[in-house]
Design a protein around this motif. Structure first.
Motif, PDB file in Angstrom:
ATOM      1  N   ALA A 133       0.851  -1.197   0.000  1.00 29.75           N
ATOM      2  CA  ALA A 133       0.000   0.000   0.000  1.00 29.75           C
ATOM      3  C   ALA A 133       0.881   1.239   0.000  1.00 29.75           C
ATOM      4  CB  ALA A 133      -0.926   0.015   1.216  1.00 29.75           C
ATOM      5  N   ASP A 134       0.324   2.337  -0.456  1.00 34.40           N
ATOM      6  CA  ASP A 134       1.038   3.615  -0.501  1.00 34.40           C
ATOM      7  C   ASP A 134       0.918   4.303   0.853  1.00 34.40           C
ATOM      8  OD1 ASP A 134       2.149   6.070  -1.011  1.00 34.40           O
ATOM      9  OD2 ASP A 134       0.695   6.679  -2.527  1.00 34.40           O
ATOM     10  N   LEU A 135       2.023   4.359   1.580  1.00 37.18           N
ATOM     11  CA  LEU A 135       2.000   4.942   2.918  1.00 37.18           C
ATOM     12  C   LEU A 135       1.686   6.435   2.882  1.00 37.18           C
ATOM     13  CD1 LEU A 135       4.064   4.082   5.927  1.00 37.18           C
ATOM     14  CD2 LEU A 135       4.218   6.461   5.192  1.00 37.18           C
ATOM     15  N   ARG A 136       2.119   7.118   1.833  1.00 35.32           N
ATOM     16  CA  ARG A 136       1.791   8.557   1.731  1.00 35.32           C
ATOM     17  C   ARG A 136       0.289   8.757   1.629  1.00 35.32           C
ATOM     18  NH1 ARG A 136       5.401  12.742   0.157  1.00 35.32           N
ATOM     19  NH2 ARG A 136       3.807  13.671  -1.170  1.00 35.32           N
ATOM     20  N   GLN A 137      -0.349   8.039   0.747  1.00 34.72           N
ATOM     21  CA  GLN A 137      -1.781   8.219   0.513  1.00 34.72           C
ATOM     22  C   GLN A 137      -2.616   7.843   1.733  1.00 34.72           C
ATOM     23  OE1 GLN A 137      -3.330   5.950  -2.781  1.00 34.72           O
ATOM     24  NE2 GLN A 137      -5.454   6.253  -2.165  1.00 34.72           N
ATOM     25  N   HIS A 138      -2.244   6.767   2.388  1.00 35.61           N
ATOM     26  CA  HIS A 138      -3.087   6.225   3.455  1.00 35.61           C
ATOM     27  C   HIS A 138      -2.693   6.686   4.857  1.00 35.61           C
ATOM     28  CE1 HIS A 138      -5.330   3.578   0.788  1.00 35.61           C
ATOM     29  NE2 HIS A 138      -4.186   3.265   0.201  1.00 35.61           N
ATOM     30  N   PHE A 139      -1.527   7.310   4.989  1.00 40.02           N
ATOM     31  CA  PHE A 139      -1.082   7.655   6.341  1.00 40.02           C
ATOM     32  C   PHE A 139      -0.382   9.012   6.421  1.00 40.02           C
ATOM     33  CE2 PHE A 139       2.083   7.161   9.876  1.00 40.02           C
ATOM     34  CZ  PHE A 139       1.165   7.151  10.915  1.00 40.02           C
ATOM     35  N   ALA A 140       0.717   9.193   5.690  1.00 44.00           N
ATOM     36  CA  ALA A 140       1.527  10.409   5.843  1.00 44.00           C
ATOM     37  C   ALA A 140       0.798  11.665   5.403  1.00 44.00           C
ATOM     38  CB  ALA A 140       2.842  10.264   5.071  1.00 44.00           C
ATOM     39  N   LEU A 141      -0.098  11.548   4.418  1.00 46.40           N
ATOM     40  CA  LEU A 141      -0.887  12.703   3.968  1.00 46.40           C
ATOM     41  C   LEU A 141      -2.105  12.983   4.844  1.00 46.40           C
ATOM     42  CD1 LEU A 141      -1.921  14.923   2.076  1.00 46.40           C
ATOM     43  CD2 LEU A 141      -2.817  13.119   0.576  1.00 46.40           C
ATOM     44  N   PRO A 142      -2.989  12.022   5.069  1.00 48.01           N
ATOM     45  CA  PRO A 142      -4.226  12.357   5.794  1.00 48.01           C
ATOM     46  C   PRO A 142      -4.021  12.750   7.249  1.00 48.01           C
ATOM     47  CG  PRO A 142      -4.102   9.979   5.367  1.00 48.01           C
ATOM     48  CD  PRO A 142      -3.007  10.624   4.568  1.00 48.01           C
ATOM     49  N   LEU A 143      -2.890  12.389   7.852  1.00 43.18           N
ATOM     50  CA  LEU A 143      -2.671  12.795   9.242  1.00 43.18           C
ATOM     51  C   LEU A 143      -2.494  14.313   9.363  1.00 43.18           C
ATOM     52  CD1 LEU A 143      -2.276  12.262  12.237  1.00 43.18           C
ATOM     53  CD2 LEU A 143       0.130  11.705  11.752  1.00 43.18           C
ATOM     54  N   PRO A 144      -1.463  14.918   8.748  1.00 39.28           N
ATOM     55  CA  PRO A 144      -1.332  16.373   8.887  1.00 39.28           C
ATOM     56  C   PRO A 144      -2.444  17.152   8.206  1.00 39.28           C
ATOM     57  CG  PRO A 144       0.307  15.534   7.349  1.00 39.28           C
ATOM     58  CD  PRO A 144      -0.340  14.332   7.977  1.00 39.28           C
ATOM     59  N   LEU A 145      -2.968  16.632   7.096  1.00 37.08           N
ATOM     60  CA  LEU A 145      -4.068  17.322   6.426  1.00 37.08           C
ATOM     61  C   LEU A 145      -5.310  17.324   7.311  1.00 37.08           C
ATOM     62  CD1 LEU A 145      -5.156  18.773   3.941  1.00 37.08           C
ATOM     63  CD2 LEU A 145      -5.699  16.534   2.943  1.00 37.08           C
ATOM     64  N   GLY A 146      -5.556  16.199   7.981  1.00 36.90           N
ATOM     65  CA  GLY A 146      -6.702  16.123   8.876  1.00 36.90           C
ATOM     66  C   GLY A 146      -6.565  17.044  10.073  1.00 36.90           C
ATOM     67  N   VAL A 147      -5.360  17.095  10.654  1.00 35.19           N
ATOM     68  CA  VAL A 147      -5.151  17.921  11.847  1.00 35.19           C
ATOM     69  C   VAL A 147      -5.274  19.400  11.506  1.00 35.19           C
ATOM     70  CG1 VAL A 147      -3.486  18.616  13.607  1.00 35.19           C
ATOM     71  CG2 VAL A 147      -3.753  16.193  13.028  1.00 35.19           C
ATOM     72  N   ILE A 148      -4.600  19.859  10.436  1.00 37.10           N
ATOM     73  CA  ILE A 148      -4.663  21.288  10.109  1.00 37.10           C
ATOM     74  C   ILE A 148      -6.066  21.673   9.653  1.00 37.10           C
ATOM     75  CG2 ILE A 148      -3.964  21.156   7.675  1.00 37.10           C
ATOM     76  CD1 ILE A 148      -2.853  23.790  10.275  1.00 37.10           C
ATOM     77  N   SER A 149      -6.756  20.757   8.994  1.00 38.08           N
ATOM     78  CA  SER A 149      -8.125  21.047   8.567  1.00 38.08           C
ATOM     79  C   SER A 149      -9.041  21.218   9.775  1.00 38.08           C
ATOM     80  CB  SER A 149      -8.648  19.933   7.658  1.00 38.08           C
ATOM     81  OG  SER A 149      -7.925  19.893   6.440  1.00 38.08           O
ATOM     82  N   GLU A 150      -8.869  20.380  10.776  1.00 34.44           N
ATOM     83  CA  GLU A 150      -9.679  20.523  11.989  1.00 34.44           C
ATOM     84  C   GLU A 150      -9.341  21.815  12.718  1.00 34.44           C
ATOM     85  OE1 GLU A 150      -9.435  17.017  14.397  1.00 34.44           O
ATOM     86  OE2 GLU A 150     -10.194  15.707  12.813  1.00 34.44           O
ATOM     87  N   LEU A 151      -8.074  22.186  12.743  1.00 33.93           N
ATOM     88  CA  LEU A 151      -7.676  23.447  13.376  1.00 33.93           C
ATOM     89  C   LEU A 151      -8.313  24.637  12.666  1.00 33.93           C
ATOM     90  CD1 LEU A 151      -3.870  23.186  14.254  1.00 33.93           C
ATOM     91  CD2 LEU A 151      -5.742  23.661  15.823  1.00 33.93           C
ATOM     92  N   LEU A 152      -8.390  24.550  11.327  1.00 33.86           N
ATOM     93  CA  LEU A 152      -8.913  25.659  10.539  1.00 33.86           C
ATOM     94  C   LEU A 152     -10.425  25.602  10.371  1.00 33.86           C
ATOM     95  CD1 LEU A 152      -6.223  25.817   7.700  1.00 33.86           C
ATOM     96  CD2 LEU A 152      -6.550  27.463   9.545  1.00 33.86           C
TER      97      LEU A 152
END
Length: 402
Positions: A133-152
């Motif tokens: 599996a692609d670790l960027r697509q399934h883990f490294a991307l959605p983690l910071p994107l999810g956190v900053i999106s929730e902050l904003l």
């Protein structure tokens, strides 16, 4: 500068052998310079005669930069990264409360929760992908994107589009018409998000910025509001995405270093700091401009020149990090009285989100390798496709086996 990106380290070493400051040609045959050496960059980043405001960019002020130039947003977006003096302090103060040490500890449980959810998803993706599996697509991307999106306060339905547009905005090989279209759409999407938050304010940073805008006076303009959101959404996830990805690549390629962490001879925080030094998530960051002819390490940088901060080069500068600077070493000590690396900046513009990036990356790496201790790359490092930018430094995908 190679607009298609690629691994920067061989070129960096060649340039550093000639000096700490180099003349470079930017896309569109725009003349610029790059500061590469650790000590030279540290001096330059904190120099009182170096500015960030686009009015100091001579070629731009004189109308010699074509529409759709791929680096335009870095120069002209209205926000902290292009402000100086009182304006910079005003804009930074409006968002700084979201990134205090106390706020980071309050965020920790949510980051841990989201990390565990994504690791569950990564496990399922591997099962569905015949063991890969692609670790960027399934883990490294959605983690910071999810956190900053929730902050904003960014709703889920906007996140994938914002990541796609962010990628285009920071690309250095993008065609002019696509660059213009991506910037316009990004502003439009963020404008719609801000309008929704204005109608339904919440406990998020966007709502707080809107309140500052609507108070009147000179706290925040509409253009600065959107510019701040552009900065927060791009810097708030792209850099941490690269940091996590590069750290996983480094550990998989240096199993002895991973063993040191597992034995307690080094910490996950050490892994994060050494990754920031050894394979900086941002390779060359645009722009700073001398407000007068400035001599740095014996080289004159003319007034108004667009200058790149060469973080990836400075991280492997042997003059600062020793003859083994090319070696990934999580036990590497910092020299007394020196900073370990400059990859999060230095001086007044030091990365405001550094505590969040460190929190996310440390939690992500610790829990990833605890859940999947046998995780390894599914492709040799040399076969991984690189990010299309000399600004961002990472790979497009990271196929792994667990």
């Amino acid at each position: 500068m190679n607009p298609t990106g690629g691994c920067p380290h061989a070129d960096n070493a060649r340039l550093l052998a000639r000096g700490a400051v180099a003349e470079v040609v930017l896309p569109g045959e725009v003349e610029g310079m790059a500061v590469l050496g650790h000590e030279a960059l540290k001096e330059f980043l904190a120099h009182p005669d170096v500015a960030k405001g686009a009015r100091h960019f001579t070629a731009l002020r004189e109308g010699r930069i074509a529409e759709g130039w791929p680096l335009t947003t870095f120069a002209t977006v209205r926000g902290m990264t292009t402000a100086d003096g009182d304006d910079h302090r005003r804009l930074r103060s409006l968002v700084s409360k979201a990134f205090t040490a106390r706020r980071m500890e309050e965020l920790r449980p949510r980051v841990e929760e989201l990390t565990d959810e994504l690791l569950d998803g990564l496990g399922r993706a591997v099962e569905d992908g015949n063991g890969v599996a692609d670790l960027r697509q399934h883990f490294a991307l959605p983690l910071p994107l999810g956190v900053i999106s929730e902050l904003l306060g960014v709703d889920v339905e906007h996140r994938d589009r914002l990541h796609h547009l962010s990628n285009q905005v920071v690309a250095t090989d993008i065609a002019a018409e696509k660059a213009v279209a991506a910037n316009r759409e990004l502003v439009a999407v963020l404008g719609a998000i801000a309008a929704a938050r204005a109608e339904r304010p919440g406990d998020d940073l966007t709502s707080a910025l809107i309140e500052a805008r609507d108070e009147g006076g000179d706290r925040l303009s509409q253009e600065e509001l959107i510019g701040t959101l552009v900065l927060m959404i791009i810097a708030g996830h792209e850099t941490t995405l690269h940091l996590i990805t590069n750290a996983v690549r480094a550990l998989c390629g240096h199993r002895d270093q991973l063993d040191l962490v597992r034995k307690g001879d080094a910490s996950w925080a050490d892994v994060v700091e050494e990754t920031l030094r050894w394979d900086a998530p941002v390779s060359y960051f645009p722009f700073r401009y001398p407000v007068r002819d400035l001599t740095v390490d014996g080289t004159v940088i003319p007034r108004g020149t667009p200058v790149l901060a060469g973080y990836s080069a400075a991280g492997r500068d042997r003059a600062a990090h020793g003859p083994d600077a090319d070696r990934f070493d999580v036990t590497r000590p910092g020299r007394p009285g020196t900073v370990r690396h400059l990859s999060l900046g230095h001086g007044a513009h030091y990365c405001l989100g550094a505590p969040l990036a460190r929190l996310e990356a440390t939690i992500a790496l610790e829990r990833l390798f605890a859940r999947f201790p046998g995780l390894d790359l599914a492709l040799p490092e040399a076969e991984l496709s690189r990010h299309s930018s000399f600004v961002g430094n990472s790979v497009r995908t990271l196929p792994v086996r667990i």
